[in-house]
Design a protein around this motif. Sequence first.
Motif, PDB file in Angstrom:
ATOM      1  N   LEU A 152       9.890   1.707   7.783  1.00 39.02           N
ATOM      2  CA  LEU A 152      10.732   2.489   7.209  1.00 39.02           C
ATOM      3  C   LEU A 152      11.938   1.949   6.464  1.00 39.02           C
ATOM      4  O   LEU A 152      12.418   0.975   6.889  1.00 39.02           O
ATOM      5  CB  LEU A 152      11.143   3.354   8.583  1.00 39.02           C
ATOM      6  N   MET A 153      12.212   2.482   5.436  1.00 40.56           N
ATOM      7  CA  MET A 153      13.349   2.108   4.609  1.00 40.56           C
ATOM      8  C   MET A 153      14.332   3.082   4.567  1.00 40.56           C
ATOM      9  O   MET A 153      14.299   4.215   4.176  1.00 40.56           O
ATOM     10  CB  MET A 153      13.100   1.613   3.192  1.00 40.56           C
ATOM     11  N   ARG A 154      15.547   2.981   5.311  1.00 39.66           N
ATOM     12  CA  ARG A 154      16.651   4.036   5.615  1.00 39.66           C
ATOM     13  C   ARG A 154      17.259   4.195   4.237  1.00 39.66           C
ATOM     14  O   ARG A 154      18.029   3.358   3.820  1.00 39.66           O
ATOM     15  CB  ARG A 154      17.480   3.867   6.706  1.00 39.66           C
ATOM     16  N   GLN A 155      17.376   5.565   3.927  1.00 38.46           N
ATOM     17  CA  GLN A 155      18.191   5.930   2.796  1.00 38.46           C
ATOM     18  C   GLN A 155      17.792   5.122   1.420  1.00 38.46           C
ATOM     19  O   GLN A 155      18.612   5.079   0.610  1.00 38.46           O
ATOM     20  CB  GLN A 155      19.621   5.962   2.938  1.00 38.46           C
ATOM     21  N   LYS A 156      16.612   4.640   1.302  1.00 37.20           N
ATOM     22  CA  LYS A 156      16.308   3.716   0.081  1.00 37.20           C
ATOM     23  C   LYS A 156      15.939   4.508  -1.190  1.00 37.20           C
ATOM     24  O   LYS A 156      16.218   4.074  -2.380  1.00 37.20           O
ATOM     25  CB  LYS A 156      15.205   2.904   0.685  1.00 37.20           C
ATOM     26  N   LEU A 157      15.167   5.679  -0.830  1.00 41.39           N
ATOM     27  CA  LEU A 157      14.745   6.268  -2.140  1.00 41.39           C
ATOM     28  C   LEU A 157      15.673   7.429  -2.632  1.00 41.39           C
ATOM     29  O   LEU A 157      16.032   8.078  -1.853  1.00 41.39           O
ATOM     30  CB  LEU A 157      13.384   6.815  -1.915  1.00 41.39           C
ATOM     31  N   VAL A 158      16.115   7.361  -4.026  1.00 42.37           N
ATOM     32  CA  VAL A 158      17.142   8.097  -4.669  1.00 42.37           C
ATOM     33  C   VAL A 158      16.213   9.194  -5.689  1.00 42.37           C
ATOM     34  O   VAL A 158      15.517   8.481  -6.267  1.00 42.37           O
ATOM     35  CB  VAL A 158      18.129   7.261  -5.135  1.00 42.37           C
ATOM     36  N   ASP A 159      16.666  10.369  -5.948  1.00 36.44           N
ATOM     37  CA  ASP A 159      16.217  11.482  -6.730  1.00 36.44           C
ATOM     38  C   ASP A 159      17.356  12.136  -7.083  1.00 36.44           C
ATOM     39  O   ASP A 159      18.444  12.058  -6.401  1.00 36.44           O
ATOM     40  CB  ASP A 159      14.948  11.844  -6.390  1.00 36.44           C
ATOM     41  N   VAL A 168       7.080   2.315   3.403  1.00 36.26           N
ATOM     42  CA  VAL A 168       6.755   1.248   2.407  1.00 36.26           C
ATOM     43  C   VAL A 168       5.527   0.622   3.105  1.00 36.26           C
ATOM     44  O   VAL A 168       5.165   0.679   4.270  1.00 36.26           O
ATOM     45  CB  VAL A 168       7.761   0.287   2.225  1.00 36.26           C
ATOM     46  N   ALA A 169       4.553   0.440   2.135  1.00 35.76           N
ATOM     47  CA  ALA A 169       3.307  -0.328   2.378  1.00 35.76           C
ATOM     48  C   ALA A 169       2.866  -1.162   1.325  1.00 35.76           C
ATOM     49  O   ALA A 169       3.237  -1.102   0.197  1.00 35.76           O
ATOM     50  CB  ALA A 169       2.165   0.641   2.669  1.00 35.76           C
ATOM     51  N   GLY A 170       2.244  -2.302   1.644  1.00 35.19           N
ATOM     52  CA  GLY A 170       1.875  -3.264   0.539  1.00 35.19           C
ATOM     53  C   GLY A 170       0.329  -3.512   0.741  1.00 35.19           C
ATOM     54  O   GLY A 170      -0.193  -3.439   1.607  1.00 35.19           O
ATOM     55  N   LEU A 171       0.061  -4.029  -0.387  1.00 30.81           N
ATOM     56  CA  LEU A 171      -1.393  -4.688  -0.684  1.00 30.81           C
ATOM     57  C   LEU A 171      -1.349  -5.951  -1.289  1.00 30.81           C
ATOM     58  O   LEU A 171      -0.684  -6.004  -2.455  1.00 30.81           O
ATOM     59  CB  LEU A 171      -2.123  -3.534  -1.433  1.00 30.81           C
ATOM     60  N   LEU A 172      -1.780  -6.994  -0.935  1.00 36.25           N
ATOM     61  CA  LEU A 172      -1.874  -8.323  -1.437  1.00 36.25           C
ATOM     62  C   LEU A 172      -3.184  -8.599  -2.220  1.00 36.25           C
ATOM     63  O   LEU A 172      -4.197  -7.868  -1.737  1.00 36.25           O
ATOM     64  CB  LEU A 172      -1.677  -9.244  -0.313  1.00 36.25           C
ATOM     65  N   SER A 173      -3.253  -9.209  -3.070  1.00 39.32           N
ATOM     66  CA  SER A 173      -4.498  -9.449  -3.805  1.00 39.32           C
ATOM     67  C   SER A 173      -5.547  -9.965  -3.169  1.00 39.32           C
ATOM     68  O   SER A 173      -6.840  -9.778  -3.529  1.00 39.32           O
ATOM     69  CB  SER A 173      -4.343 -10.356  -5.132  1.00 39.32           C
ATOM     70  N   THR A 174      -5.302 -10.895  -2.089  1.00 38.64           N
ATOM     71  CA  THR A 174      -6.112 -11.376  -1.204  1.00 38.64           C
ATOM     72  C   THR A 174      -6.642 -10.523   0.210  1.00 38.64           C
ATOM     73  O   THR A 174      -7.398 -10.875   0.910  1.00 38.64           O
ATOM     74  CB  THR A 174      -5.285 -12.716  -0.620  1.00 38.64           C
ATOM     75  N   ASP A 175      -5.842  -9.398   0.125  1.00 41.33           N
ATOM     76  CA  ASP A 175      -6.415  -8.648   1.279  1.00 41.33           C
ATOM     77  C   ASP A 175      -7.688  -7.817   1.021  1.00 41.33           C
ATOM     78  O   ASP A 175      -8.044  -7.607   0.051  1.00 41.33           O
ATOM     79  CB  ASP A 175      -5.326  -7.417   1.369  1.00 41.33           C
TER      80      ASP A 175
END
Length: 187
Positions: A152-159, A168-175
């Motif tokens: 969780l990223m607190r107050q990170k996203l702005v519109d 947030v989630a990530g995907l690596l090229s090696t995953d």
Amino acid sequence: MQPVTLRTSRLELSLPTPADADAVTAAAQDPEVPRWTTLPSPYERAHADDFITKAAQWWEAETELTWAIRLDGRWIGMVGLQHLHMRGDAEIGFWMAAEARGAGYLGEAARAVIDFAFSDAVGLKRLEWQAIVGNIPSARTARSLGFRYEGLMRQKLVDPRGRHDGWVAGLLSTDDRTPVDWPILAV
């Protein structure tokens, strides 16, 4: 970089064109679109025209790669790589017209973009997905693509409406891209 067209068994992904502007504008009227994206609201035809012009410039500058998702030649959504650092990382973003949701088109299109992102042409090592907390459909799509929930990223996203907590989630090229459990989807 010159725009690249990607194809799947059902879809064509290519540079958005002025012919897409009416469909983009109509789809952006769905209240779910500005609720979960940074698209302006109200969304006007001028916004679509400006975005389409910028999309070609972003490809040339290699700062963002954006594709219109088309089914039988008809625009149904958008997918792209933002904050692009060639041979490094980027953030994937996507949205669909309401009538195209639920048929698996988004996952199909995003898989093609991920394959391209991790190919020698772009050479990314990491992709990141972010969404406003509560955007369960987007989270399910990211999970199905193999993204790993990172937090969780607190107050990170702005519109234009303000600041929002974000996932947030990530995907690596090696995953491997096998979906794993996400705590936010355990209901």
